[in-house]
Motif scaffolding. Sequence first.
Motif, mmCIF file in Angstrom:
data_model
loop_
_atom_site.group_PDB
_atom_site.id
_atom_site.type_symbol
_atom_site.label_atom_id
_atom_site.label_comp_id
_atom_site.label_asym_id
_atom_site.label_seq_id
_atom_site.Cartn_x
_atom_site.Cartn_y
_atom_site.Cartn_z
ATOM 1 N N LEU A 44 72.743 30.587 47.594
ATOM 2 C CA LEU A 44 72.571 30.572 46.140
ATOM 3 C C LEU A 44 71.107 30.387 45.764
ATOM 4 C CD1 LEU A 44 73.689 30.298 43.200
ATOM 5 C CD2 LEU A 44 73.897 27.841 43.653
ATOM 6 N N LEU A 45 70.444 29.441 46.398
ATOM 7 C CA LEU A 45 69.047 29.155 46.069
ATOM 8 C C LEU A 45 68.117 30.282 46.506
ATOM 9 C CD1 LEU A 45 68.969 25.353 46.964
ATOM 10 C CD2 LEU A 45 69.124 26.405 44.695
ATOM 11 N N GLY A 46 68.602 31.144 47.394
ATOM 12 C CA GLY A 46 67.801 32.295 47.804
ATOM 13 C C GLY A 46 67.582 33.295 46.683
ATOM 14 N N ASN A 47 68.320 33.155 45.567
ATOM 15 C CA ASN A 47 68.143 34.038 44.411
ATOM 16 C C ASN A 47 67.056 33.565 43.464
ATOM 17 O OD1 ASN A 47 70.570 35.997 44.621
ATOM 18 N ND2 ASN A 47 71.488 33.985 44.963
ATOM 19 N N ALA A 48 66.468 32.422 43.761
ATOM 20 C CA ALA A 48 65.434 31.872 42.871
ATOM 21 C C ALA A 48 64.147 32.677 42.957
ATOM 22 C CB ALA A 48 65.177 30.417 43.231
ATOM 23 N N GLN A 49 63.445 32.764 41.824
ATOM 24 C CA GLN A 49 62.140 33.416 41.767
ATOM 25 C C GLN A 49 61.017 32.402 41.949
ATOM 26 O OE1 GLN A 49 62.223 36.842 41.487
ATOM 27 N NE2 GLN A 49 64.427 36.421 41.610
ATOM 28 N N LEU A 50 61.369 31.148 42.198
ATOM 29 C CA LEU A 50 60.390 30.056 42.335
ATOM 30 C C LEU A 50 60.007 29.847 43.793
ATOM 31 C CD1 LEU A 50 62.166 27.417 40.039
ATOM 32 C CD2 LEU A 50 60.431 29.080 39.368
ATOM 33 N N ARG A 51 58.921 29.157 43.986
ATOM 34 C CA ARG A 51 58.557 28.700 45.322
ATOM 35 C C ARG A 51 59.521 27.575 45.716
ATOM 36 N NH1 ARG A 51 53.370 30.059 46.981
ATOM 37 N NH2 ARG A 51 53.197 28.128 48.182
ATOM 38 N N ASN A 52 59.802 27.453 46.997
ATOM 39 C CA ASN A 52 60.798 26.484 47.446
ATOM 40 C C ASN A 52 60.419 25.038 47.163
ATOM 41 O OD1 ASN A 52 62.528 28.448 48.293
ATOM 42 N ND2 ASN A 52 62.136 28.225 50.479
ATOM 43 N N GLU A 53 59.131 24.748 47.064
ATOM 44 C CA GLU A 53 58.734 23.365 46.765
ATOM 45 C C GLU A 53 59.102 22.950 45.333
ATOM 46 O OE1 GLU A 53 54.729 25.744 46.902
ATOM 47 O OE2 GLU A 53 56.660 25.727 47.971
ATOM 48 N N ASN A 54 59.527 23.905 44.515
ATOM 49 C CA ASN A 54 59.984 23.592 43.157
ATOM 50 C C ASN A 54 61.507 23.492 43.059
ATOM 51 O OD1 ASN A 54 57.345 23.632 42.010
ATOM 52 N ND2 ASN A 54 57.402 25.863 42.042
ATOM 53 N N ILE A 55 62.167 23.505 44.237
ATOM 54 C CA ILE A 55 63.624 23.404 44.304
ATOM 55 C C ILE A 55 63.992 22.088 44.981
ATOM 56 C CG2 ILE A 55 65.744 24.438 45.176
ATOM 57 C CD1 ILE A 55 64.293 27.136 45.205
ATOM 58 N N THR A 56 64.934 21.366 44.382
ATOM 59 C CA THR A 56 65.337 20.061 44.916
ATOM 60 C C THR A 56 66.853 19.996 45.031
ATOM 61 O OG1 THR A 56 63.441 19.008 43.833
ATOM 62 C CG2 THR A 56 65.238 17.553 44.568
ATOM 63 N N ILE A 57 67.310 19.444 46.144
ATOM 64 C CA ILE A 57 68.731 19.136 46.332
ATOM 65 C C ILE A 57 68.873 17.622 46.364
ATOM 66 C CG2 ILE A 57 70.736 19.310 47.850
ATOM 67 C CD1 ILE A 57 69.481 21.899 48.980
ATOM 68 N N VAL A 58 69.700 17.088 45.471
ATOM 69 C CA VAL A 58 69.979 15.652 45.456
ATOM 70 C C VAL A 58 71.415 15.473 45.944
ATOM 71 C CG1 VAL A 58 70.079 13.544 44.087
ATOM 72 C CG2 VAL A 58 68.427 15.341 43.500
ATOM 73 N N THR A 59 71.576 14.725 47.021
ATOM 74 C CA THR A 59 72.891 14.534 47.617
ATOM 75 C C THR A 59 73.046 13.074 48.025
ATOM 76 O OG1 THR A 59 74.433 15.403 49.265
ATOM 77 C CG2 THR A 59 72.129 15.146 49.949
ATOM 78 N N GLU A 60 74.138 12.778 48.722
ATOM 79 C CA GLU A 60 74.326 11.441 49.292
ATOM 80 C C GLU A 60 74.505 11.609 50.787
ATOM 81 O OE1 GLU A 60 77.156 7.453 49.085
ATOM 82 O OE2 GLU A 60 77.830 9.321 48.172
#
Length: 428
Positions: A44-60
């Motif tokens: 899903l995140l592979g569809n982003a037009q952003l650089r990966n450092e601007n993508i965050t996953i918050v989990t437990e």
Amino acid sequence: MKISEATRTYFAKDVYSIWKSRVSKAEESITVYSPYFDRLLISLLGNAQLRNENITIVTELNPASLLEMPNQLRALKNALSNGIIVLSTPRLHAKVLLTDDKFVAIGSQNFTSYARKSKECTVIPAATMTGSSFVDTLIRWREDATSVDEDFVDMLLSKISRHIRRHKKLLEETEAEFDELLKNHEEEKQNALLRRLEELERQSHIRMSQGVVYASIEHISGEWDYYDSLIADHEYDLTRWVVKKPGGNTEPYRFSRLAMYPMIIAETGRMGFARIGKTRITYIRKSLNWSNRRLQVGDYSLGVSITFPVTDTKKRNIVVRLTHPYLGSCEAAFLFTGDAFRLIRKHYFKGNSYWNEQHEAFVKELDAGFFGDLDSIASFFRRFFTSFTYKELGLDNKNVRDYLKGLHFRLTVIQFQGNPVLVIKKQW
């Protein structure tokens, strides 16, 4: 910021395509909050037009979640290797997609392949939520979360694999035992229905002189078509039965030839209206709309239609729809067990919006004057589950094989509310 009702969209389905659209349109940042995820999230995140450092996953990140979702570690490793920021915060249960810190998708759906096929609910406000306390809370969770180290993930992958394998084996054993217990439980419910019907058969005053009828499915080659029919053994006439009197004597009891009678299949509880011929049953109605009989409840005259469900027939095997020309309708599910006709649930549907106030009175009248009155329910069965001729209500196709799985069957008759009900039980 107050969001109006018109700016929210509600989904009770997979929302992956909407996530994908939101991700591709993000201009500044993407944050995903989810206790569980797998490679679907990475895709899903592979569809982003952003650089990966601007993508965050918050989990437990905790042992329980890793045992339940072992693929999450591999997905987490993949994300970190590609420069996506991964954070962990305790007791996270939210499933949220936040883009540009202002657009959100909120629901029950985890970012996993499994969740795409599950029953999920999601709310997606169309308007920006910048400055709302909701978004502020999400941002605070992100800021307070702990960074997940890739080296630690590598260590987990190498050290806890044996625990994951043991957990997987235990889970498989538990699932197998669960399935066996469920199977046994369903069989016991089926046996309970069979025992109930057998007792009612013994108590029945209507019977063949020999007690029961035996019949077999035979394939018929007609002039124009081919079909299956349930044909009684040669010594039986399906229209000629007897009634046992209190003193032990009997007198003839006739089924109207080529009329439809209510029937129940002993093994499943599935019902229908079977057309009784002298030697055979070929037609079974799955539904009917009473065109010449109406139900009177208070001042309301209601149309009546009846449908017999195909599945889950041990939970409900009759669905009745009561319809008023303009006030709306009610759909009610019943379970008939041979000795009881029990309401399982009901749901009202509004008619013309002009009559909303009158609809409320309509609902109250049906609840009190029909569903809340056992005598009215009994009277309904007597009137609408009696015999009728097919010419009045149309004729189904030759469909006995849709109902009966097997070759040889036993037929008996029981009574409920004075109406005869045919019981068909498979022999082999």
